[in-house]
Design an enzyme around this catalytic site. Structure first.
Site, PDB file in Angstrom:
ATOM      1  N   ASN A  44       0.997  -1.119   0.043  1.00 23.51           N
ATOM      2  CA  ASN A  44       0.110  -0.251  -0.045  1.00 23.51           C
ATOM      3  C   ASN A  44       0.960   1.235  -0.202  1.00 23.51           C
ATOM      4  O   ASN A  44       0.452   2.255   0.249  1.00 23.51           O
ATOM      5  CB  ASN A  44      -0.950  -0.178   1.052  1.00 23.51           C
ATOM      6  CG  ASN A  44      -0.387  -0.131   2.503  1.00 23.51           C
ATOM      7  OD1 ASN A  44       1.248   0.068   2.559  1.00 23.51           O
ATOM      8  ND2 ASN A  44      -0.826   0.017   3.836  1.00 23.51           N
ATOM      9  N   HIS A  76       3.390   1.739   2.173  1.00 23.22           N
ATOM     10  CA  HIS A  76       3.895   2.376   3.281  1.00 23.22           C
ATOM     11  C   HIS A  76       5.535   2.135   3.444  1.00 23.22           C
ATOM     12  O   HIS A  76       6.031   1.365   2.614  1.00 23.22           O
ATOM     13  CB  HIS A  76       3.249   1.765   4.332  1.00 23.22           C
ATOM     14  CG  HIS A  76       3.811   0.270   4.956  1.00 23.22           C
ATOM     15  ND1 HIS A  76       2.776  -0.822   5.116  1.00 23.22           N
ATOM     16  CD2 HIS A  76       5.177  -0.326   5.056  1.00 23.22           C
ATOM     17  CE1 HIS A  76       3.362  -1.759   5.342  1.00 23.22           C
ATOM     18  NE2 HIS A  76       4.752  -1.654   5.232  1.00 23.22           N
ATOM     19  N   GLU A 115       1.794   4.149   7.520  1.00 16.67           N
ATOM     20  CA  GLU A 115       0.703   3.821   6.702  1.00 16.67           C
ATOM     21  C   GLU A 115       0.212   5.001   6.189  1.00 16.67           C
ATOM     22  O   GLU A 115       0.470   6.272   6.367  1.00 16.67           O
ATOM     23  CB  GLU A 115      -0.482   3.211   7.546  1.00 16.67           C
ATOM     24  CG  GLU A 115       0.027   1.892   8.363  1.00 16.67           C
ATOM     25  CD  GLU A 115       0.168   0.603   7.496  1.00 16.67           C
ATOM     26  OE1 GLU A 115      -0.030   0.831   6.121  1.00 16.67           O
ATOM     27  OE2 GLU A 115      -0.059  -0.658   8.042  1.00 16.67           O
TER      28      GLU A 115
END
Ligand code: GLP
Length: 248
Positions: free
Chosen positions: A136, A138, A143
Site C-alpha cells: 500500500n 507504506h 501507513e
C-alpha cells in the site's frame, strides 16, 4: 530519484549489498538505518558473505532499525530484533551495543520513541537508510495518511499490512496491530536512502510512489522530495513503472 533496475531479486539484493559495502568502506563509522521484511533477507546474506570472504568490517558501524511490533519481546521469532540478529548481526563483527531496535515491550512506548529520536540525533543522524515498501506504499510502518513530518512514535497497522505480514505468523490474529516506527520526517532526514523492492505485488506501489503526486496517502511518494534517494528494483516490481512512465 535514481533507479537501478535489475533482472532478478538476487541481482537487486547484490546491488544493494554492494552499495552498502561501498558506503561502509568509505566511512567505517557510518550510521545505517536498517529494514526488515522478506525483501532485504538476501541482501543481508550478501553482506554476511562480504564480511566473511572479503573482510567487510562492521566493527565501527552503528545501526538503527526502522520499526518494531508493539507488545512482542526481542526473543519472539517474529520480532524485528530477532530478525536482525538472525539475518545479520549474529554473523558480522558489529558490537551488539552499536545495534538499535525499538523495544516493543517498553513500559512507556512513547518515551521509548522519544529516546530513540534523541539517540539518532546524538549519533549524528542516519547516513544511509535502507527501506522496503508495503504493497500500500507504506515505508517502515508509516501507513497511508501518516503525516509527512511524523516522528518516531506508536502507530496502528492497516488491515492490508496485517494481511501482508500474516505469512510470517502462525495465524493472522497473531500479527500485532500496533508498532513503534520511525516517522516519515525521521526517515527523510537520512542523508541517503536506498529503497529495494521485488515481486509483482509491489509494482503498483512503486508506480504511484514515483509517478504519482507527492501525497501522505502514499508515504513512499514523499521520497520524491529527497535529494539522494535510489530505488533498486527487480523487473517484476519495476514492471508498471517501465510500462507507464517514459523514464526507461
Ligand atoms: C513491513 C515493514 C516494512 C517493510 C514492509 C515490506 O510492514 N514494517 O519496513 O518494508 O513490511 O515487507 P516485505 O519486504 O516482507 O514485503
Amino acid at each position: 530519484m535514481n533507479f537501478i533496475i535489475t533482472e532478478s531479486s538476487e541481482e537487486m539484493s547484490r546491488k544493494a549489498a554492494e552499495l552498502f559495502a561501498q558506503r561502509i568502506r568509505s566511512n567505517p563509522n557510518i550510521v545505517l538505518g536498517l529494514a526488515t521484511g522478506g525483501t532485504p533477507e538476501k541482501m543481508y546474506a550478501e553482506l554476511v558473505r562480504l564480511h566473511r570472504e572479503e573482510g567487510l568490517d562492521f566493527s565501527r558501524v552503528t545501526t538503527y532499525n526502522l520499526d518494531e511490533y508493539l507488545g512482542i519481546p526481542a526473543t519472539h521469532d517474529q520480532s524485528y530484533r530477532y530478525f536482525m540478529n538472525k539475518n545479520l548481526f549474529d554473523h558480522v563483527n558489529i558490537p551488539r551495543e552499536n545495534t538499535h531496535v525499538l523495544n516493543g515491550m517498553a513500559a512507556d512506548p512513547v518515551k521509548e520513541c522519544r529516546d530513540y529520536e534523541d539517540a539518532i540525533k546524538k549519533a549524528g543522524g542516519i547516513g544511509l537508510q535502507l527501506l522496503g515498501i508495503g504493497s500500500n506504499g507504506h515505508i517502515a510502518f508509516n501507513e497511508p495518511g501518516s503525516k509527512a513530518d511524523s516522528r518516531t512514535g506508536v502507530v496502528t497497522l492497516t488491515g492490508n499490512t496485517v494481511k501482508d505480514n500474516a505469512r510470517f505468523f502462525e495465524k493472522a490474529e497473531d500479527v500485532p496491530k500496533q508498532a513503534l516506527s520511525m516517522g516519515n520526517g525521521t526517515i527523510m532526514e537520512a542523508k541517503e536512502i536506498i529503497l529495494i523492492a521485488d515481486k509483482e505485488s509491489k509494482a503498483e506501489a512503486i508506480l504511484k510512489s514515483v509517478e504519482g503526486p507527492v501525497t501522505e496517502d502514499v508515504p513512499a511518494s514523499l521520497l520524491q522530495k529527497h535529494t539522494n534517494c535510489t530505488f533498486i528494483l527487480d523487473s517484476a516490481a519495476a514492471a508498471k513503472l517501465k510500462k507507464e512512465s517514459g523514464r526507461f
